[in-house]
Design a protein around this motif. Sequence first.
Motif, PDB file in Angstrom:
ATOM      1  N   GLN A  64      48.195  20.829   7.681  1.00 45.08           N
ATOM      2  CA  GLN A  64      46.518  21.211   7.596  1.00 45.08           C
ATOM      3  C   GLN A  64      45.586  20.141   7.895  1.00 45.08           C
ATOM      4  O   GLN A  64      44.547  20.627   8.431  1.00 45.08           O
ATOM      5  CB  GLN A  64      46.324  21.514   6.229  1.00 45.08           C
TER       6      GLN A  64
ATOM      7  N   HIS B 206      43.677  14.779  13.323  1.00 42.17           N
ATOM      8  CA  HIS B 206      44.212  13.671  14.062  1.00 42.17           C
ATOM      9  C   HIS B 206      43.310  13.115  15.121  1.00 42.17           C
ATOM     10  O   HIS B 206      42.678  13.916  16.064  1.00 42.17           O
ATOM     11  CB  HIS B 206      45.505  13.651  14.474  1.00 42.17           C
TER      12      HIS B 206
ATOM     13  N   SER C  74      35.168  20.024   8.078  1.00 45.25           N
ATOM     14  CA  SER C  74      35.042  21.084   8.954  1.00 45.25           C
ATOM     15  C   SER C  74      34.226  22.345   8.720  1.00 45.25           C
ATOM     16  O   SER C  74      33.521  23.027   9.388  1.00 45.25           O
ATOM     17  CB  SER C  74      36.458  21.818   8.863  1.00 45.25           C
TER      18      SER C  74
ATOM     19  N   ARG D  50      46.505  18.022  10.559  1.00 50.41           N
ATOM     20  CA  ARG D  50      47.074  17.635  11.930  1.00 50.41           C
ATOM     21  C   ARG D  50      45.954  17.752  13.011  1.00 50.41           C
ATOM     22  O   ARG D  50      45.563  17.016  13.978  1.00 50.41           O
ATOM     23  CB  ARG D  50      48.230  18.278  12.612  1.00 50.41           C
ATOM     24  N   PRO D  51      45.039  19.104  12.836  1.00 45.45           N
ATOM     25  CA  PRO D  51      44.022  19.125  13.682  1.00 45.45           C
ATOM     26  C   PRO D  51      42.847  18.133  13.730  1.00 45.45           C
ATOM     27  O   PRO D  51      42.166  18.110  14.633  1.00 45.45           O
ATOM     28  CB  PRO D  51      43.323  20.420  13.423  1.00 45.45           C
TER      29      PRO D  51
ATOM     30  N   CYS E 151      39.003  16.265   4.777  1.00 45.72           N
ATOM     31  CA  CYS E 151      39.118  16.963   6.121  1.00 45.72           C
ATOM     32  C   CYS E 151      38.371  18.323   6.296  1.00 45.72           C
ATOM     33  O   CYS E 151      37.686  18.704   7.181  1.00 45.72           O
ATOM     34  CB  CYS E 151      40.613  17.001   6.742  1.00 45.72           C
TER      35      CYS E 151
END
Length: 494
Positions: A158, A163, A295, A160-161, A291
């Motif tokens: 969840q 990074h 978003s 990783r986008p 995170c």
Amino acid sequence: MSASQLLSELRPNRTDQPWSAVRETHIGAVFLVGDLAYKLKKPVDFGFLDFTRRETREQVCHKEVALNRRLAPETYLGVADVKGPDGEICDHLVVMRRMPDERRLSALVRDGAPLTDTIRDLARIMARFHEHGSRGPAITAQGSRDAILGRWRDSFAQVRPFHGHVLDAAVAAEIERLVEEFLAGREALFARRMRTGRIVDGHGDLLADDIFCLDQGPQILDCLEFDDNLRSVDGLDDVAFLAMDLERLGSPELGELLLEHYAEFSADPAPPALRHHYLAYRAFVRAKVACLRHSQGDHTAARLAREYAELTLRHLRAGQVRLILVGGLPASGKSTLASAIADRLGATLLRSDRVRKELAGIPAERRAAAEYEKGLYTAEFTAHTYAELNHRAEELLSLGETVVLDASWRSADRRLEAASVGARTHSSVIPLRCWAPEATTAARMATRQDSISDATPEIARRMATNVHPWPDAHTIFTAGTEQDSLTQALGYLG
């Protein structure tokens, strides 16, 4: 509560406490009006939860009330329906008594209020809550090594986008590596936690923002209601969430105090490594939430996500399970150093001298002096002793205990056997070689008392002629004080 009553409460015409705020999280909003609070679920889908259907939000609202009444029965009043202009139900609100903001635990921590007694009360409340909490096969299964690894991996996917632009990619990669390494070697630890009833239907989201310190005692609100599996946790994991949050707020000493009191009240013998692992897990959960907030347009959440990721990494590093070999010739100071390291790290100390005599069936304090490589010191009995040391170390390492092995470690083959134990348990092996001048070691042997070692000056000289090179060991100069030696060792241990 009827819709008309709800609308009456929501009108900003109260004189005692006017309309004060709308507070949002990534999954909901809270409307504060008068002496009540109304909590709305957002119609969002994050994969780990899906609130897009009104019927689901209704079910979750009722579940939230029922679950939170376990810890705050007088705070959660019920669920109200929200109707649109056409009279049709369009949503639902959890209705709660409003808590005083100034009594939030987070606010009190930031203000530097004296909280020692409050922390003890919270530890006692949570220990009692977990003692009487629901258990069963489905709940216990969520405490397995594989279940916890699955949760970590879900969170990794969840975030990783994010990074590279929210989270530092190198930090995230090290977090993943350390988590995989720890869990790979610790199946026995989590199996024991399951077997001893440590997995319970808990709170699941214990944060200082949701705890209010009132005259009648702490009020603990807002448990995790949308996923039974995520609420099925090790009691230590549950409390570690709050300990982590206290650390983030700048009071790590309160977090440590909470865990110490919880261990006392729950009689929990968890190793320090497991505490650190759960603290890291909870910090990473909050990094993931930050995170998600980013978003949704909250650009200030990026900094918070990075802070949580750094906190995660600190605890994963601190929680690494290690096999520490402390070797050297007789009177080199290795036993003194090994004991000091074990005390400082909260590690288990295994001494070859003690194990050797235990295997022979004699008290450790009884002298068993013999000629070089005779009696208890033949090659065969020495091999038996080291095999037993490695066997005991392997069991302890698999249970999350850092182990210090005190032996001469003269043989390269013995060191390879110990390295294999480290590899099988996914534990870091750190070799330390103690050295002092011969004059120092001779003086120590001439004056030491109450030692369980049987070495004599002659044996020490014979041993010195049969030492295999140990190029990967860190040499500790032990002719100074005990503290000097420990300082050197801790520098290599990190």
